[in-house]
Scaffold this active site. Structure first.
Site, PDB file in Angstrom:
ATOM      1  N   ASP A  54      70.830 -29.997 132.628  1.00  0.00           N
ATOM      2  CA  ASP A  54      70.559 -30.467 131.265  1.00  0.00           C
ATOM      3  C   ASP A  54      70.546 -29.274 130.304  1.00  0.00           C
ATOM      4  O   ASP A  54      69.714 -28.376 130.426  1.00  0.00           O
ATOM      5  CB  ASP A  54      69.207 -31.192 131.250  1.00  0.00           C
ATOM      6  CG  ASP A  54      68.918 -31.827 129.903  1.00  0.00           C
ATOM      7  OD1 ASP A  54      69.656 -31.556 128.930  1.00  0.00           O
ATOM      8  OD2 ASP A  54      67.934 -32.593 129.826  1.00  0.00           O
ATOM      9  N   TYR A 144      71.261 -27.065 112.710  1.00  0.00           N
ATOM     10  CA  TYR A 144      72.584 -27.052 113.349  1.00  0.00           C
ATOM     11  C   TYR A 144      73.333 -25.775 112.948  1.00  0.00           C
ATOM     12  O   TYR A 144      73.896 -25.077 113.800  1.00  0.00           O
ATOM     13  CB  TYR A 144      73.361 -28.299 112.920  1.00  0.00           C
ATOM     14  CG  TYR A 144      74.760 -28.418 113.489  1.00  0.00           C
ATOM     15  CD1 TYR A 144      74.963 -28.826 114.809  1.00  0.00           C
ATOM     16  CD2 TYR A 144      75.880 -28.141 112.709  1.00  0.00           C
ATOM     17  CE1 TYR A 144      76.256 -28.960 115.323  1.00  0.00           C
ATOM     18  CE2 TYR A 144      77.164 -28.272 113.214  1.00  0.00           C
ATOM     19  CZ  TYR A 144      77.349 -28.686 114.526  1.00  0.00           C
ATOM     20  OH  TYR A 144      78.629 -28.813 115.032  1.00  0.00           O
ATOM     21  N   LYS A 148      74.752 -22.661 115.271  1.00  0.00           N
ATOM     22  CA  LYS A 148      76.177 -22.290 115.320  1.00  0.00           C
ATOM     23  C   LYS A 148      76.410 -20.872 114.784  1.00  0.00           C
ATOM     24  O   LYS A 148      77.298 -20.160 115.261  1.00  0.00           O
ATOM     25  CB  LYS A 148      77.016 -23.323 114.554  1.00  0.00           C
ATOM     26  CG  LYS A 148      77.023 -24.723 115.205  1.00  0.00           C
ATOM     27  CD  LYS A 148      77.708 -24.721 116.579  1.00  0.00           C
ATOM     28  CE  LYS A 148      77.978 -26.123 117.092  1.00  0.00           C
ATOM     29  NZ  LYS A 148      78.690 -26.133 118.381  1.00  0.00           N
TER      30      LYS A 148
END
Ligand SMILES: NC(=O)c1ccc[n+]([C@@H]2O[C@H](COP(=O)([O-])OP(=O)(O)OC[C@H]3O[C@@H](n4cnc5c(N)ncnc54)[C@H](OP(=O)(O)O)[C@@H]3O)[C@@H](O)[C@H]2O)c1
Length: 229
Positions: A54, A144, A148
């Site tokens: 996971d 997010y 990134k």
């Protein structure tokens, strides 16, 4: 025959890449979040091997992989899995931050660490599927975008570190791509989702394979892919 380890192969961009490599007869090792998902992925692409772990719990990946058979050599490690949850900084909870940082950044770093010996043996390639959000951050995309931006730093550092070992490192920065992730983004933005407006995952797959198949005298460092319409 080349061996590719692929995360995110169950959906969207990763699924397109896995199908293309499978169709041309390469060895593929599909990473899945759990055993049930691994069974589904293996059934969809006969002959594929699987690896289970996971990505939202990167601290356990080392233990999980130590109980599975790893390939002897890895010609490419394709980090394509990812998650997104939009929200203003004023609303984002630590749980939402941590999940995106874990899946999008810490787990790719840990998987890379665990497979580096096999990548060095093959003088292989690591491909990180990043995002336009890894180059520019916008309102509502802090967690997010941070994951990134971090992924870009990971790729850039790894490229320098592994150059002498013959391991190539590529970041691919797609714009909005028609996938379940993009459908979720539209839902969170409160917008109607029309997949025909966005990049086809097959086009991102073509970009990734272009970087992968480049002769070894050259290395694609960064590739940006934007919607053409
Ligand atoms: N779609 C876009 O507009 C877009 C734009 C730029 C960049 N990207 C990036 O492109 C990559 C692929 O995105 P996509 O649009 O193809 O997304 P997607 O269709 O939602 O697929 C995401 C994949 O990641 C896997 N994944 C998520 N959480 C995981 C976990 N905890 N453990 C293991 N696997 C996990 C999913 O596994 P399951 O199949 O089991 O759910 C799925 O296969 C991502 O890194 C994304 O950030 C996407």
């Amino acid at each position: 025959m080349a061996t590719h380890v692929i995360t995110g192969a169950g959906s969207g961009i990763g699924e397109a890449v896995a199908r293309r490599l499978h169709a041309r007869g390469d060895e593929i090792v599909l990473h899945a979040r759990d055993a049930g998902r691994a069974k589904e992925l293996a059934a969809a692409l006969p002959g594929a091997q699987t690896l289970v772990g996971d990505l939202s719990d990167p601290g356990k990946l080392s233990w999980a992989l130590s109980h599975q058979t790893l390939p002897d050599r890895v010609d490419s490690l394709l980090h394509i899995a990812g998650v997104v949850d939009l929200g203003a900084v004023g609303d984002l909870t630590p749980k939402t931050w941590i999940n995106q940082l874990n899946v999008n950044l810490v787990a790719p770093a840990e998987l890379t660490r665990l497979l580096l010996p096999q990548l060095r043996v093959a003088q292989g390639q690591v491909i990180f599927v990043n995002s336009g959000s890894g180059l520019n951050a916008h309102a509502g995309w802090a967690a997010y975008g941070a994951s990134k931006h971090g992924l870009k730093a990971l790729a850039d550092a790894l490229r320098q570190e592994e150059h002498g070992n013959g391991v190539r490192v590529t970041s691919v920065y797609p714009g909005r791509t028609a996938s379940p992730m993009q459908a979720k983004v539209h839902q969170q933005e409160g917008k109607e989702y029309d997949p025909s407006k966005w990049i086809d995952p097959e086009s991102v797959a073509t970009t990734i394979l272009m970087a992968l198949d480049l002769p070894r005298d050259a290395e694609v460092n960064d590739l940006t892919v934007r919607p053409g319409r």
